[in-house]
Design an enzyme around this catalytic site. Structure first.
Site, PDB file in Angstrom:
ATOM      1  N   TRP A  67       0.836  -1.202   0.000  1.00  0.00           N
ATOM      2  CA  TRP A  67       0.000   0.000   0.000  1.00  0.00           C
ATOM      3  C   TRP A  67       0.865   1.244   0.000  1.00  0.00           C
ATOM      4  CZ3 TRP A  67      -3.040   0.339   5.327  1.00  0.00           C
ATOM      5  CH2 TRP A  67      -2.199   0.009   6.385  1.00  0.00           C
ATOM      6  N   ASN A  68       0.234   2.385  -0.380  1.00  0.00           N
ATOM      7  CA  ASN A  68       0.955   3.651  -0.520  1.00  0.00           C
ATOM      8  C   ASN A  68       0.209   4.755   0.205  1.00  0.00           C
ATOM      9  OD1 ASN A  68       2.872   2.689  -2.679  1.00  0.00           O
ATOM     10  ND2 ASN A  68       0.945   2.414  -3.763  1.00  0.00           N
ATOM     11  N   HIS A  75      -7.176  19.759  -7.025  1.00  0.00           N
ATOM     12  CA  HIS A  75      -7.317  20.102  -8.450  1.00  0.00           C
ATOM     13  C   HIS A  75      -6.163  19.521  -9.264  1.00  0.00           C
ATOM     14  CE1 HIS A  75     -10.781  22.834  -7.765  1.00  0.00           C
ATOM     15  NE2 HIS A  75     -10.268  22.761  -6.540  1.00  0.00           N
ATOM     16  N   HIS A  79     -10.217  16.051 -12.632  1.00  0.00           N
ATOM     17  CA  HIS A  79     -10.838  16.485 -11.380  1.00  0.00           C
ATOM     18  C   HIS A  79     -12.115  17.288 -11.587  1.00  0.00           C
ATOM     19  CE1 HIS A  79      -8.432  20.114 -12.246  1.00  0.00           C
ATOM     20  NE2 HIS A  79      -9.333  20.762 -11.534  1.00  0.00           N
ATOM     21  N   ASP A  81     -14.621  20.428 -10.246  1.00  0.00           N
ATOM     22  CA  ASP A  81     -14.643  21.734  -9.587  1.00  0.00           C
ATOM     23  C   ASP A  81     -16.027  21.962  -8.989  1.00  0.00           C
ATOM     24  OD1 ASP A  81     -12.070  22.316 -10.431  1.00  0.00           O
ATOM     25  OD2 ASP A  81     -12.620  24.126 -11.536  1.00  0.00           O
ATOM     26  N   HIS A  85     -15.245  26.536  -5.252  1.00  0.00           N
ATOM     27  CA  HIS A  85     -13.890  26.754  -5.775  1.00  0.00           C
ATOM     28  C   HIS A  85     -13.696  28.225  -6.151  1.00  0.00           C
ATOM     29  CE1 HIS A  85     -10.140  26.196  -7.787  1.00  0.00           C
ATOM     30  NE2 HIS A  85     -10.612  26.211  -9.020  1.00  0.00           N
ATOM     31  N   HIS A 214     -15.435  29.822 -14.823  1.00  0.00           N
ATOM     32  CA  HIS A 214     -15.371  29.695 -13.362  1.00  0.00           C
ATOM     33  C   HIS A 214     -16.318  30.708 -12.697  1.00  0.00           C
ATOM     34  CE1 HIS A 214     -11.640  27.466 -14.225  1.00  0.00           C
ATOM     35  NE2 HIS A 214     -11.766  26.957 -13.010  1.00  0.00           N
TER      36      HIS A 214
HETATM   37 MN    MN Z   1      -9.991  22.877 -10.940  1.00  0.00          MN
END
Ligand code: MN
Length: 266
Positions: A67-68, A75, A79, A81, A85, A214
């Protein structure tokens, strides 16, 4: 009776996927250290890239398990938003990833193929006129849909310069303010998605209204999807998108797996 109809429809979907009548298309980039993150001017805070650190791999630290740990920004990579944001969306009800109604994570997509235009001009601007022309060929954008800008971006951006940045800033496509306003007010879209690093054009910092996608989308409680891939595998209409961000408390966005269910007869 309602329950019967629902179980019939769900069974049809599951058997359709098993039989190959419905294809599952992965629109997600692989999270890896080399994957580029957006770079802001140096006076601002910066997004972390994806960094993975091994905890154990069948060794002294964990004899039977691998495992890590990993770190990244909300972001980084493919991904989502959320409205919070952007400053315009900070007071939107249910505007963070943990509070969004999960029904909104499953929605149809309208895919606007701009690959040829973007190949000719990386600063291509998606206008209301182009969206209306798309509708005359493919029908009206249904309320609650994602609108995706297909750019085949991986073929356009240099491999070592994903944001396609030069001394004048980044060069990548996006919608203008009129197109965004129209998508929200006239079509009641769920949000806007792209294969580029942002839903806004690379040069959108020069627009009269900076970063209109945005600013307006998040102010209106709509969402964004960035850094997707393989939008060329989607039909113009008819795909259903499953895009559920991680449930980060008060999160502004999150890396996620974006899947499309696509009719195989497309
Ligand atoms: Mn973004």
């Amino acid at each position: 009776m309602k329950t019967m109809a629902g179980s019939t429809q769900l069974a049809g979907m599951v058997s359709g996927i098993a039989a190959g009548a419905i294809r599952v298309v992965d629109l997600t980039e692989t999270l890896r250290p080399e994957y580029p993150t957006i770079k802001l001017p140096p006076q601002f805070g910066q997004a972390s890239p994806f960094v993975k650190r091994q905890i154990s791999r069948y060794d002294e630290a964990g004899p039977a398990w691998y495992w890590n740990n990993f770190t990244m920004s909300e972001h980084t990579g493919t991904h989502f938003d959320a409205p919070v944001h952007w400053i315009t969306g900070r007071d939107v009800a249910n505007g963070s990833v943990d509070t969004i109604d999960p029904r909104r994570f499953i929605a149809p997509a309208c895919v606007i193929d701009c690959a040829r235009e973007v190949a000719a001009d990386a600063d291509f601007i998606l206008s209301k006129e182009l969206l209306l022309r798309w509708e005359s060929a493919h029908g009206r954008i249904p309320a609650g849909s994602w609108v995706f800008l297909r750019s085949d971006w991986r073929k356009v951006a240099p491999p070592d310069n994903y944001t396609n940045t030069d001394e004048n800033g980044a060069h990548s496509p996006g919608p203008d303010a009129e197109a965004v306003q129209w998508m929200i007010r006239e079509r009641d879209v769920l949000g806007f998605g792209t294969e580029c690093v942002g839903t806004d054009a690379g040069q959108a910092f020069r627009f009269e209204l900076q970063y209109p996608c945005h600013h307006l989308m998040h102010g209106a409680g709509r969402y964004g999807l960035q850094c997707m891939t393989h939008l060329d595998r989607l039909p113009p209409t008819g795909a259903v998108i499953i895009a559920a961000p991680l449930k980060i408390e008060d999160g502004s966005g999150s890396p996620l797996r974006v899947l499309a269910l696509v009719p195989a007869d497309y």
